[in-house]
Motif scaffolding. Sequence first.
Motif, PDB file in Angstrom:
ATOM      1  N   UNK A  51       0.827  -1.211   0.000  1.00  0.00           N
ATOM      2  CA  UNK A  51       0.000   0.000   0.000  1.00  0.00           C
ATOM      3  C   UNK A  51       0.862   1.262   0.000  1.00  0.00           C
ATOM      4  N   UNK A  52       0.304   2.321  -0.541  1.00  0.00           N
ATOM      5  CA  UNK A  52       1.001   3.607  -0.579  1.00  0.00           C
ATOM      6  C   UNK A  52       0.884   4.248   0.796  1.00  0.00           C
ATOM      7  N   UNK A  53       2.001   4.319   1.514  1.00  0.00           N
ATOM      8  CA  UNK A  53       2.062   5.027   2.785  1.00  0.00           C
ATOM      9  C   UNK A  53       3.499   5.439   3.055  1.00  0.00           C
ATOM     10  N   UNK A  54       3.711   6.144   4.135  1.00  0.00           N
ATOM     11  CA  UNK A  54       5.023   6.724   4.411  1.00  0.00           C
ATOM     12  C   UNK A  54       6.077   5.664   4.725  1.00  0.00           C
ATOM     13  N   UNK A  55       5.718   4.623   5.465  1.00  0.00           N
ATOM     14  CA  UNK A  55       6.719   3.618   5.828  1.00  0.00           C
ATOM     15  C   UNK A  55       7.163   2.813   4.609  1.00  0.00           C
ATOM     16  N   UNK A  56       6.232   2.507   3.713  1.00  0.00           N
ATOM     17  CA  UNK A  56       6.593   1.804   2.491  1.00  0.00           C
ATOM     18  C   UNK A  56       7.490   2.676   1.617  1.00  0.00           C
ATOM     19  N   UNK A  57       7.156   3.949   1.509  1.00  0.00           N
ATOM     20  CA  UNK A  57       7.967   4.866   0.713  1.00  0.00           C
ATOM     21  C   UNK A  57       9.377   5.000   1.275  1.00  0.00           C
ATOM     22  N   UNK A  58       9.518   4.993   2.592  1.00  0.00           N
ATOM     23  CA  UNK A  58      10.836   5.060   3.206  1.00  0.00           C
ATOM     24  C   UNK A  58      11.685   3.834   2.901  1.00  0.00           C
ATOM     25  N   UNK A  59      11.057   2.653   2.940  1.00  0.00           N
ATOM     26  CA  UNK A  59      11.790   1.429   2.607  1.00  0.00           C
ATOM     27  C   UNK A  59      12.196   1.410   1.141  1.00  0.00           C
ATOM     28  N   UNK A  60      11.321   1.911   0.278  1.00  0.00           N
ATOM     29  CA  UNK A  60      11.639   1.976  -1.149  1.00  0.00           C
ATOM     30  C   UNK A  60      12.801   2.932  -1.389  1.00  0.00           C
ATOM     31  N   UNK A  61      12.820   4.058  -0.706  1.00  0.00           N
ATOM     32  CA  UNK A  61      13.930   5.007  -0.869  1.00  0.00           C
ATOM     33  C   UNK A  61      15.247   4.415  -0.397  1.00  0.00           C
ATOM     34  N   UNK A  62      15.206   3.570   0.624  1.00  0.00           N
ATOM     35  CA  UNK A  62      16.425   2.937   1.096  1.00  0.00           C
ATOM     36  C   UNK A  62      16.983   1.980   0.046  1.00  0.00           C
ATOM     37  N   UNK A  63      16.084   1.325  -0.706  1.00  0.00           N
ATOM     38  CA  UNK A  63      16.483   0.326  -1.695  1.00  0.00           C
ATOM     39  C   UNK A  63      16.351   0.832  -3.125  1.00  0.00           C
ATOM     40  N   UNK A  64      16.400   2.127  -3.329  1.00  0.00           N
ATOM     41  CA  UNK A  64      16.078   2.704  -4.634  1.00  0.00           C
ATOM     42  C   UNK A  64      16.961   2.210  -5.774  1.00  0.00           C
ATOM     43  N   UNK A  65      18.190   1.792  -5.497  1.00  0.00           N
ATOM     44  CA  UNK A  65      19.058   1.288  -6.553  1.00  0.00           C
ATOM     45  C   UNK A  65      18.809  -0.184  -6.848  1.00  0.00           C
ATOM     46  N   UNK A  66      18.057  -0.869  -5.993  1.00  0.00           N
ATOM     47  CA  UNK A  66      17.864  -2.304  -6.116  1.00  0.00           C
ATOM     48  C   UNK A  66      16.498  -2.697  -6.656  1.00  0.00           C
TER      49      UNK A  66
END
Length: 97
Positions: A51-66
């Motif tokens: 789901x689109x939420x802040x915690x998911x977006x934060x995890x995605x930003x951490x793994x943005x190159x992967x």
Amino acid sequence: MMQRRFLSSSTNAANYYKITLKRSTIGLSKDFKAAAHTLGLYRLQQTTYQPVNASTAGSILKLKELVKVENVDAIPTKEDLLAAKPPRGYKVIGNKI
């Protein structure tokens, strides 16, 4: 300020992220591996819907190159995924055993 917030929330936004692991977490630190596991990604080319939420977006930003991320409106059903699959390149006619 309040009008801007209401206007931005009324737009047709996606409800889910489609996240695909494109690069391996081998050799990375434990926090990167933990972020991938939090998103439900364990293997290469594995896709999850979050789901689109802040915690998911934060995890995605951490793994943005992967990871590869797409916005989708709904999670496809198993029938939808099978319908999108191309037909087999061969047919099994008989069995010689």
